[in-house]
Design a protein around this motif. Structure first.
Motif, PDB file in Angstrom:
ATOM      1  N   HIS A 146     -22.424 -15.829 -18.346  1.00 13.86           N
ATOM      2  CA  HIS A 146     -23.193 -17.100 -19.041  1.00 13.86           C
ATOM      3  C   HIS A 146     -24.075 -17.186 -17.953  1.00 13.86           C
ATOM      4  CE1 HIS A 146     -19.697 -17.444 -22.115  1.00 13.86           C
ATOM      5  NE2 HIS A 146     -20.757 -16.960 -22.596  1.00 13.86           N
ATOM      6  N   GLN A 157     -26.934 -14.442 -16.975  1.00 13.58           N
ATOM      7  CA  GLN A 157     -27.646 -14.256 -18.289  1.00 13.58           C
ATOM      8  C   GLN A 157     -28.679 -15.256 -17.834  1.00 13.58           C
ATOM      9  OE1 GLN A 157     -26.661 -14.152 -21.843  1.00 13.58           O
ATOM     10  NE2 GLN A 157     -28.291 -14.185 -23.059  1.00 13.58           N
ATOM     11  N   LEU A 158     -28.089 -16.887 -17.231  1.00 15.05           N
ATOM     12  CA  LEU A 158     -29.011 -18.094 -16.883  1.00 15.05           C
ATOM     13  C   LEU A 158     -29.910 -17.493 -15.705  1.00 15.05           C
ATOM     14  CD1 LEU A 158     -27.172 -20.798 -17.930  1.00 15.05           C
ATOM     15  CD2 LEU A 158     -28.876 -20.468 -18.931  1.00 15.05           C
ATOM     16  N   GLU A 176     -33.114 -15.258 -16.478  1.00 19.64           N
ATOM     17  CA  GLU A 176     -33.666 -15.229 -17.577  1.00 19.64           C
ATOM     18  C   GLU A 176     -34.885 -16.296 -17.165  1.00 19.64           C
ATOM     19  OE1 GLU A 176     -31.587 -15.232 -22.077  1.00 19.64           O
ATOM     20  OE2 GLU A 176     -31.342 -17.748 -20.821  1.00 19.64           O
ATOM     21  N   ASN A 177     -34.207 -17.114 -16.249  1.00 22.49           N
ATOM     22  CA  ASN A 177     -35.030 -18.471 -14.994  1.00 22.49           C
ATOM     23  C   ASN A 177     -35.186 -17.819 -14.157  1.00 22.49           C
ATOM     24  OD1 ASN A 177     -36.584 -20.727 -14.249  1.00 22.49           O
ATOM     25  ND2 ASN A 177     -34.427 -22.136 -15.815  1.00 22.49           N
ATOM     26  N   LEU A 186     -34.677 -21.082 -11.944  1.00 21.30           N
ATOM     27  CA  LEU A 186     -33.051 -21.419 -10.921  1.00 21.30           C
ATOM     28  C   LEU A 186     -32.231 -20.776 -10.175  1.00 21.30           C
ATOM     29  CD1 LEU A 186     -30.297 -23.363 -12.417  1.00 21.30           C
ATOM     30  CD2 LEU A 186     -29.943 -21.107 -13.773  1.00 21.30           C
ATOM     31  N   TYR A 198     -23.067 -20.557 -23.587  1.00 19.56           N
ATOM     32  CA  TYR A 198     -24.928 -19.898 -22.252  1.00 19.56           C
ATOM     33  C   TYR A 198     -25.081 -21.041 -23.889  1.00 19.56           C
ATOM     34  CZ  TYR A 198     -28.840 -18.088 -22.697  1.00 19.56           C
ATOM     35  OH  TYR A 198     -30.155 -17.607 -23.279  1.00 19.56           O
ATOM     36  N   ASP A 199     -24.768 -21.565 -24.409  1.00 18.87           N
ATOM     37  CA  ASP A 199     -26.154 -22.411 -25.060  1.00 18.87           C
ATOM     38  C   ASP A 199     -26.121 -23.545 -24.148  1.00 18.87           C
ATOM     39  OD1 ASP A 199     -26.837 -20.827 -27.139  1.00 18.87           O
ATOM     40  OD2 ASP A 199     -25.422 -21.237 -28.570  1.00 18.87           O
ATOM     41  N   LYS A 233     -28.103 -23.409 -20.735  1.00 19.77           N
ATOM     42  CA  LYS A 233     -28.862 -23.497 -20.853  1.00 19.77           C
ATOM     43  C   LYS A 233     -30.007 -25.119 -21.182  1.00 19.77           C
ATOM     44  CE  LYS A 233     -32.543 -20.500 -23.241  1.00 19.77           C
ATOM     45  NZ  LYS A 233     -33.081 -19.740 -23.925  1.00 19.77           N
ATOM     46  N   LYS A 234     -29.122 -25.759 -22.029  1.00 15.08           N
ATOM     47  CA  LYS A 234     -29.882 -27.055 -22.656  1.00 15.08           C
ATOM     48  C   LYS A 234     -30.049 -27.474 -21.625  1.00 15.08           C
ATOM     49  CE  LYS A 234     -29.211 -30.608 -26.157  1.00 15.08           C
ATOM     50  NZ  LYS A 234     -28.178 -31.271 -27.226  1.00 15.08           N
ATOM     51  N   VAL A 261     -29.615 -27.020 -18.465  1.00 13.43           N
ATOM     52  CA  VAL A 261     -30.663 -26.316 -17.176  1.00 13.43           C
ATOM     53  C   VAL A 261     -31.754 -27.166 -17.629  1.00 13.43           C
ATOM     54  CG1 VAL A 261     -31.556 -24.203 -16.460  1.00 13.43           C
ATOM     55  CG2 VAL A 261     -29.614 -25.190 -16.471  1.00 13.43           C
ATOM     56  N   GLU A 262     -32.145 -26.627 -19.322  1.00  8.07           N
ATOM     57  CA  GLU A 262     -33.614 -26.367 -19.757  1.00  8.07           C
ATOM     58  C   GLU A 262     -34.021 -28.264 -19.528  1.00  8.07           C
ATOM     59  OE1 GLU A 262     -34.134 -25.116 -23.078  1.00  8.07           O
ATOM     60  OE2 GLU A 262     -34.563 -23.459 -22.945  1.00  8.07           O
TER      61      GLU A 262
END
Length: 216
Positions: free
Chosen positions: A89, A92-93, A96-97, A100, A202-203, A206-207, A209-210
């Motif tokens: 996870h 993956q972050l 995608e970012n 980060l 993961y969700d 991600k939340k 981090v955002e």
């Protein structure tokens, strides 16, 4: 008249309680969010005073952006199955970012092989080869003499950790920081003003981090 007056005073409180209860039964996530908010407030002073220590990596114990907008800190143990489950996870972050950075903090709590793995990981980090050791050990399996040595070979470091004052100081610091953040196990994640305990998925990562990136 008296009965009517009592009802007019009492009804809002009674109905409010019933509405809150029904809301919690309908959406238990309310309780989770409330607990998260309480945790955030509880550890805000610690995060404020320890931000620099938390987000400054030891050696090369980090992945991601050279100049990050947001930093995710992970306290982990190579022997922890929840840390291993969280590792994809986190990767993956990172894919995608591009803004980060993930800072990895060793917290070996699951026995002697974990401690050896942590010391070897930090030795690889000092040599600029943390990522090679980190990925190799997770691929090899649970820390053990054989897997630790295999990861050390890939990272091109000695298979037996030496006595290193800097490494021991780093481990001591990590245990102190984790204790201040209420850690009861691994993994423990810190991002922005959030402290997330356990394999939250993961969700949730991600939340968080955002949310932190929006405040940056």
């Amino acid at each position: 008249m008296l009965t009517t007056a009592v009802l007019l005073v009492a009804a809002p409180q009674f109905m409010s309680g019933r509405i809150v209860r029904q809301g919690m039964l309908h959406d238990p996530q309310i309780l989770v969010d409330a607990a998260d908010a309480l945790r955030d407030r509880q550890y805000a002073p610690t995060l404020a005073s320890s931000r620099g220590m938390l987000e400054t990596p030891f050696g090369s114990s980090w992945k991601g952006a050279e100049k990050p907008e947001v930093i995710l800190v992970e306290f982990y143990d190579y022997a922890c199955p929840y840390c291993k489950a969280s590792n994809p996870h986190v990767d993956q972050l990172l894919r995608e970012n591009p803004k980060l950075r993930v800072v990895y903090r060793e917290l070996p709590i699951l026995g002697p092989d974990s401690v050896v793995a942590a010391r070897l990981s930090l030795a690889a980090s000092k040599a600029g080869r943390f990522q090679q050791f980190h990925d190799a050990l997770y691929a090899a399996g649970r820390p053990a003499p054989e897997t630790n040595a295999a990861a050390a070979r890939i990272a091109n470091i000695p298979p037996t950790p030496s006595q290193d004052v800097a490494i021991e100081a780093e481990l001591k610091k990590n245990f102190s920081l984790a204790s201040q953040l209420g850690a009861t196990g691994t993994p423990l994640f810190v991002v922005g003003d959030r402290v997330l305990s356990g394999a939250v998925g993961y969700d949730a990562l991600k939340k968080a981090v955002e949310a932190a990136q929006k405040k940056a």
